[in-house]
Design a protein around this motif. Structure first.
Motif, PDB file in Angstrom:
ATOM      1  N   GLN A 218      74.859 -23.024 -41.153  1.00  0.00           N
ATOM      2  CA  GLN A 218      74.599 -22.751 -42.271  1.00  0.00           C
ATOM      3  C   GLN A 218      73.039 -22.944 -42.736  1.00  0.00           C
ATOM      4  O   GLN A 218      72.197 -22.367 -43.228  1.00  0.00           O
ATOM      5  N   ILE A 219      72.347 -24.141 -41.948  1.00  0.00           N
ATOM      6  CA  ILE A 219      70.938 -24.580 -42.368  1.00  0.00           C
ATOM      7  C   ILE A 219      70.259 -23.267 -41.606  1.00  0.00           C
ATOM      8  O   ILE A 219      69.304 -22.791 -42.113  1.00  0.00           O
ATOM      9  N   TYR A 220      70.471 -23.093 -40.354  1.00  0.00           N
ATOM     10  CA  TYR A 220      69.568 -22.067 -39.814  1.00  0.00           C
ATOM     11  C   TYR A 220      69.962 -20.559 -40.234  1.00  0.00           C
ATOM     12  O   TYR A 220      69.113 -19.823 -40.528  1.00  0.00           O
ATOM     13  N   ARG A 221      71.195 -20.402 -40.671  1.00  0.00           N
ATOM     14  CA  ARG A 221      71.499 -18.848 -41.338  1.00  0.00           C
ATOM     15  C   ARG A 221      70.680 -18.783 -42.230  1.00  0.00           C
ATOM     16  O   ARG A 221      70.167 -17.615 -42.795  1.00  0.00           O
ATOM     17  N   ASN A 222      70.398 -19.640 -43.369  1.00  0.00           N
ATOM     18  CA  ASN A 222      69.662 -19.477 -44.377  1.00  0.00           C
ATOM     19  C   ASN A 222      68.318 -19.252 -44.397  1.00  0.00           C
ATOM     20  O   ASN A 222      67.780 -18.956 -45.347  1.00  0.00           O
ATOM     21  N   HIS A 223      67.871 -19.487 -43.177  1.00  0.00           N
ATOM     22  CA  HIS A 223      66.432 -19.256 -42.761  1.00  0.00           C
ATOM     23  C   HIS A 223      66.193 -18.281 -41.581  1.00  0.00           C
ATOM     24  O   HIS A 223      65.165 -18.334 -41.162  1.00  0.00           O
ATOM     25  N   TYR A 224      67.161 -17.420 -41.397  1.00  0.00           N
ATOM     26  CA  TYR A 224      67.165 -16.692 -40.188  1.00  0.00           C
ATOM     27  C   TYR A 224      65.911 -15.797 -40.248  1.00  0.00           C
ATOM     28  O   TYR A 224      65.372 -15.739 -39.195  1.00  0.00           O
TER      29      TYR A 224
ATOM     30  N   ALA B 205      49.352 -25.216 -37.186  1.00  0.00           N
ATOM     31  CA  ALA B 205      49.847 -23.870 -37.688  1.00  0.00           C
ATOM     32  C   ALA B 205      50.508 -24.117 -39.137  1.00  0.00           C
ATOM     33  O   ALA B 205      51.294 -25.242 -39.124  1.00  0.00           O
ATOM     34  N   LYS B 206      50.224 -23.502 -39.968  1.00  0.00           N
ATOM     35  CA  LYS B 206      50.985 -23.647 -41.186  1.00  0.00           C
ATOM     36  C   LYS B 206      51.254 -21.959 -41.658  1.00  0.00           C
ATOM     37  O   LYS B 206      50.415 -21.182 -41.746  1.00  0.00           O
ATOM     38  N   THR B 207      52.485 -21.829 -41.772  1.00  0.00           N
ATOM     39  CA  THR B 207      53.192 -20.459 -42.178  1.00  0.00           C
ATOM     40  C   THR B 207      53.415 -20.291 -43.358  1.00  0.00           C
ATOM     41  O   THR B 207      54.334 -21.128 -43.951  1.00  0.00           O
ATOM     42  N   VAL B 208      52.818 -19.280 -44.247  1.00  0.00           N
ATOM     43  CA  VAL B 208      53.599 -19.294 -45.743  1.00  0.00           C
ATOM     44  C   VAL B 208      53.924 -17.930 -45.971  1.00  0.00           C
ATOM     45  O   VAL B 208      53.365 -16.709 -45.477  1.00  0.00           O
ATOM     46  N   PHE B 209      55.231 -17.481 -46.341  1.00  0.00           N
ATOM     47  CA  PHE B 209      55.660 -16.562 -46.720  1.00  0.00           C
ATOM     48  C   PHE B 209      55.603 -16.005 -48.310  1.00  0.00           C
ATOM     49  O   PHE B 209      55.813 -16.673 -49.143  1.00  0.00           O
TER      50      PHE B 209
ATOM     51  N   LEU C 147      60.087 -14.249 -24.359  1.00  0.00           N
ATOM     52  CA  LEU C 147      60.287 -14.363 -22.845  1.00  0.00           C
ATOM     53  C   LEU C 147      60.380 -15.904 -22.293  1.00  0.00           C
ATOM     54  O   LEU C 147      61.094 -15.925 -21.264  1.00  0.00           O
ATOM     55  N   ASN C 148      60.199 -16.792 -23.133  1.00  0.00           N
ATOM     56  CA  ASN C 148      60.103 -18.201 -22.623  1.00  0.00           C
ATOM     57  C   ASN C 148      61.047 -19.035 -23.425  1.00  0.00           C
ATOM     58  O   ASN C 148      61.143 -20.340 -23.221  1.00  0.00           O
ATOM     59  N   GLY C 149      61.889 -18.482 -24.338  1.00  0.00           N
ATOM     60  CA  GLY C 149      63.025 -19.202 -24.827  1.00  0.00           C
ATOM     61  C   GLY C 149      62.816 -19.804 -26.399  1.00  0.00           C
ATOM     62  O   GLY C 149      63.861 -20.114 -26.951  1.00  0.00           O
ATOM     63  N   SER C 150      61.431 -19.932 -26.774  1.00  0.00           N
ATOM     64  CA  SER C 150      61.472 -20.624 -28.142  1.00  0.00           C
ATOM     65  C   SER C 150      62.105 -19.733 -29.244  1.00  0.00           C
ATOM     66  O   SER C 150      62.782 -20.337 -30.183  1.00  0.00           O
ATOM     67  N   PHE C 151      62.077 -18.447 -28.974  1.00  0.00           N
ATOM     68  CA  PHE C 151      62.634 -17.443 -29.949  1.00  0.00           C
ATOM     69  C   PHE C 151      64.458 -17.668 -30.040  1.00  0.00           C
ATOM     70  O   PHE C 151      64.855 -17.997 -31.247  1.00  0.00           O
ATOM     71  N   GLN C 152      64.956 -17.719 -28.777  1.00  0.00           N
ATOM     72  CA  GLN C 152      66.460 -18.158 -28.651  1.00  0.00           C
ATOM     73  C   GLN C 152      66.662 -19.367 -29.253  1.00  0.00           C
ATOM     74  O   GLN C 152      67.791 -19.449 -29.991  1.00  0.00           O
ATOM     75  N   ASP C 153      65.805 -20.571 -29.012  1.00  0.00           N
ATOM     76  CA  ASP C 153      66.290 -21.633 -29.427  1.00  0.00           C
ATOM     77  C   ASP C 153      66.133 -21.770 -31.007  1.00  0.00           C
ATOM     78  O   ASP C 153      67.112 -22.550 -31.478  1.00  0.00           O
ATOM     79  N   ARG C 154      65.708 -20.818 -31.598  1.00  0.00           N
ATOM     80  CA  ARG C 154      65.721 -20.978 -33.135  1.00  0.00           C
ATOM     81  C   ARG C 154      66.623 -20.007 -33.585  1.00  0.00           C
ATOM     82  O   ARG C 154      67.473 -20.555 -34.723  1.00  0.00           O
TER      83      ARG C 154
ATOM     84  N   TYR D 172      62.939 -17.469 -39.258  1.00  0.00           N
ATOM     85  CA  TYR D 172      62.710 -17.789 -37.686  1.00  0.00           C
ATOM     86  C   TYR D 172      62.277 -16.611 -37.221  1.00  0.00           C
ATOM     87  O   TYR D 172      61.643 -16.602 -36.220  1.00  0.00           O
ATOM     88  N   VAL D 173      62.874 -15.393 -37.278  1.00  0.00           N
ATOM     89  CA  VAL D 173      62.830 -14.080 -36.507  1.00  0.00           C
ATOM     90  C   VAL D 173      61.139 -13.810 -36.797  1.00  0.00           C
ATOM     91  O   VAL D 173      60.457 -13.228 -35.954  1.00  0.00           O
TER      92      VAL D 173
END
Length: 195
Positions: free
Chosen positions: A145-151, A5-9, A165-172, A154-155
């Protein structure tokens, strides 16, 4: 992985994400390209999957609501049907609420499957509703700071509803708080397993 998978914003002039493309195509395989459009209205953002299938059905529609600090407070994943010009029907896949402490650490996520909203009478140990709680230390989170800059990335890139449901969202996004996560507690539920 057969379908990497490749995601482009894509962003507008105000630095708002307005489009996301998830490309799962790979040479010699039959992966897919998913295109999502985002619209903004005060503290809510709507994400819709663009499809060339039935124009009366929006199968992937997520409404995100954020607090004044820019953190996610509600997540509503639903399908929208328009069987006639004057009728719209909504089928909720997942509704989740997020609570934070004063350091913007997520302290609780409540998830309800197959409802119309977060019903007050949804028991936490019911088959359709579950609660996850989080505890933190008082030390500075080195990843904050690293995660906050890309919040938002991730969402928005979450594989919902599976991820919540299974945690990957929370992990990020759990690392967007100021402190270090030390304990996660899941209520016994067939959707999330043993605490």
């Amino acid at each position: 992985n057969l379908f990497p998978a490749k995601t482009v914003f894509y962003y507008d002039n105000n630095n708002n994400i307005i489009k996301m493309e998830k490309d799962r195509r790979s040479p010699g395989t039959t992966g897919q390209l998913y295109t999502y459009l985002f619209t903004y209205n005060q503290n809510t953002i709507d994400r819709k999957l663009i499809s060339n299938q039935d124009p009366n059905v929006i199968e992937d529609h997520i409404r995100y609501t954020f607090n004044s600090n820019g953190f996610l407070t509600t997540y509503h994943d639903f399908s929208e049907f328009q069987p006639s010009p004057n009728t719209i029907e909504i089928n909720t896949n997942l509704y989740a609420t997020f609570e934070y402490d004063s350091n913007n650490n997520i302290i609780q996520i409540k998830k309800t499957l197959y409802g119309t909203h977060d019903l007050s009478d949804s028991a936490p140990n019911s088959i359709n509703t579950s609660i996850i709680t989080y505890q933190y230390d008082n030390k500075t989170n080195p990843l904050y700071q690293i995660y906050r800059n890309h919040y938002l990335n991730y969402v928005f890139n979450n594989e919902a509803p599976y991820g919540i449901l299974n945690g990957s969202f929370q992990d990020r996004i759990v690392f967007n708080g100021a402190n270090n996560l030390i304990k996660t507690t899941y209520i016994v539920n067939e959707n999330v397993g043993t605490p």
